[in-house]
Write a protein that holds these residues in place. Structure first.
Motif: not given
Length: 493
Positions: A316, A323, A326
């Protein structure tokens, strides 16, 4: 009279009028440029003058042939006892006067030149903040895909490619200043290359915009700055300007493989694949194309960055995404691939697939000529990440590679390493399954790294070691087979 232009004989007295004349000449030269100031200083001492930077080397030199001597004198003044060295504007001013030049005159020229260089440096520092903000803005425009606008801002030069460096560490602010002085970036139109430097999200980013190739100068400067300031860096490119965002992500992925022993890592050298070149090309390429068919290029790139960095948060950071984003995209890729991407073997196979060569045109033509479209579709449906094509690992070259990599590991180390890799390099769950203390497992992993001579912090290296252990496996390599004696005390086999 001597050949000098100071108004006194080479061995004659030096008085206040000479000092005023010398100062006036240096002042007039300083209003022009730093190069003119250094040239005037060399003329006044009837020798040579160099402004040497510890990173960039010779900033100015008069004559040009004196550059190497000046840099050496700045680094080792005891080897040049007849030269004068003074700190000036973050660099070192070196004057080498003619033997006939009076010492008082040389000292006055050196002190005045150093002072004028400091004044010029202060003026440059006042302008530097504005210039740095401009560079950062241009970098953000490149990342946003506005390559044409950036090229126009750079004077409309025929720039086509970019090489990106991403540096991180505790001293990036000082490194930025040092690298700025060393690179001396300008936005001069029609130059062969233009270097942009900026700090983005706490990182130091260097983008060299050029016409398809570079002379390696920026790479050398970045390498020196990393060594001097203890930074780690990743490098990507050259790539077309339109792919700046890809180069930016790849540079971050490469940086995760950098270590104090190798502070700058090119993206194309991340865990350089040793197994892929040994596989039979045709079946390998066809299998990879089949398993990756459900994914578009953006999804494939995200997975490659994830596998290279070794974790979703690191991916990420490299991709400039959250995050959560991702994780969601990896889950979607797993659904499209119909594969468990939490399985270590599946991940290793996926990395192989992403690194595979494209199927040769001749293979496609042969398939078409033989009327095998239906068979190809059937094989594509059968291609799975859980298993490589039959026999692809059963070659002498592959077995020799795997044996050379992991043979000789003691059973306890082999079992521990296999378990740790299966847990994606997470020590705590691996130690729990092995019924050993985390400190014990950490010690064993250090022994594995020493024996294998491999960087176990590199996710791509771990993937290849995982496959090598599977290729050379004779038993189960299971935690239950770990040699034991007296509870948690282990004996060597």
């Amino acid at each position: 009279m001597g050949t000098g232009t100071t108004g006194h004989g080479p061995n004659g007295p030096w008085d206040a009028r000479d000092g005023r004349d010398t100062t006036g000449r240096l002042l007039r030269a300083a209003t022009g440029s730093g190069a003119r100031l250094i040239a005037e200083a060399a003329t006044l001492v009837q020798g040579w003058a160099v402004l040497a930077d510890p990173i960039a080397g010779a900033v100015y030199s008069a004559p040009a042939a004196a550059a190497a001597d000046g840099v050496h004198a700045a680094a080792a003044p005891h080897d040049h006892p007849y030269s004068v060295q003074l700190p000036a504007a973050g660099a070192v001013l070196v004057l080498a006067p003619a033997p006939a030049t009076p010492a008082e005159h040389t000292g006055h020229v050196a002190a005045t030149t150093a002072a004028l260089l400091e004044v010029r440096g202060q003026r440059a520092a006042e302008l530097r903040g504005e210039q740095m903000r401009l560079h950062t803005t241009l970098l953000r425009l490149l990342l946003a895909g506005h390559a044409d606008a950036v090229v126009d801002a750079l004077g409309g030069g025929a720039y086509t490619h970019v090489t990106v460096y991403r540096l991180t560490g505790e001293d990036t602010l000082a490194a930025h200043q040092v690298l700025w002085r060393a690179v001396r970036p300008t936005l001069t139109p029609h130059a062969d290359a233009c270097t942009l430097l900026g700090r983005l999200d706490g990182e130091l980013v260097v983008a060299e915009v050029h016409r398809g190739s570079d002379d390696g100068r920026i790479l050398r400067l970045v390498s020196r700055v990393c060594e001097r300031h203890g930074l780690l860096a990743g490098m990507a490119g050259p790539l077309p300007l339109a792919e700046m965002s890809t180069a930016y992500c790849d540079a971050a992925a490469a940086r995760h493989s950098a270590t104090p022993a190798h502070r700058i890592v090119p993206a194309d050298a991340i865990g350089a694949p040793r197994l892929a070149p040994l596989l039979p090309v045709a079946p390998y390429a066809r299998w990879a194309a089949a398993v990756l068919r459900p994914l578009d290029p953006a999804q494939q790139h995200l997975l490659l960055v994830w596998l290279r960095t070794g974790s979703k948060p690191s991916a990420a950071e490299a991709l400039g995404l959250s995050a959560g984003t991702v994780r969601a995209r990896i889950r979607e890729a797993a659904r499209l691939l119909d594969a468990d991407l939490e399985d270590a073997t599946v991940r290793a196979h996926l990395l192989l697939a992403l690194r595979a060569p494209a199927p040769a045109d001749s293979d496609a033509a042969a398939d078409a000529a033989s009327g095998s479209d239906e068979a190809a579709l059937r094989n594509a449906g059968e291609a799975r990440l859980e298993a490589l094509p039959g026999g692809i690992l059963d070659t002498g070259a592959v077995r020799a590679w795997a044996g050379g990599l992991v043979d000789g590991l003691e059973p306890r180390l082999r079992i521990a390493l296999t378990c740790w890799l299966r847990h994606h390099a997470r020590t705590a769950p691996a130690a729990t399954e092995l019924h050993v203390h985390r400190t014990t497992l950490t010690t064993w992993l250090h022994q594995c790294a020493d024996h294998l001579a491999q960087n176990l912090a590199d996710a791509t290296v771990r993937a290849e070691i995982h496959l090598a252990l599977r290729i050379t496996r004779c038993g189960r390599d299971a935690p239950a087979d770990l040699p034991r004696r007296g509870g948690r005390t282990y004996r060597r086999a």
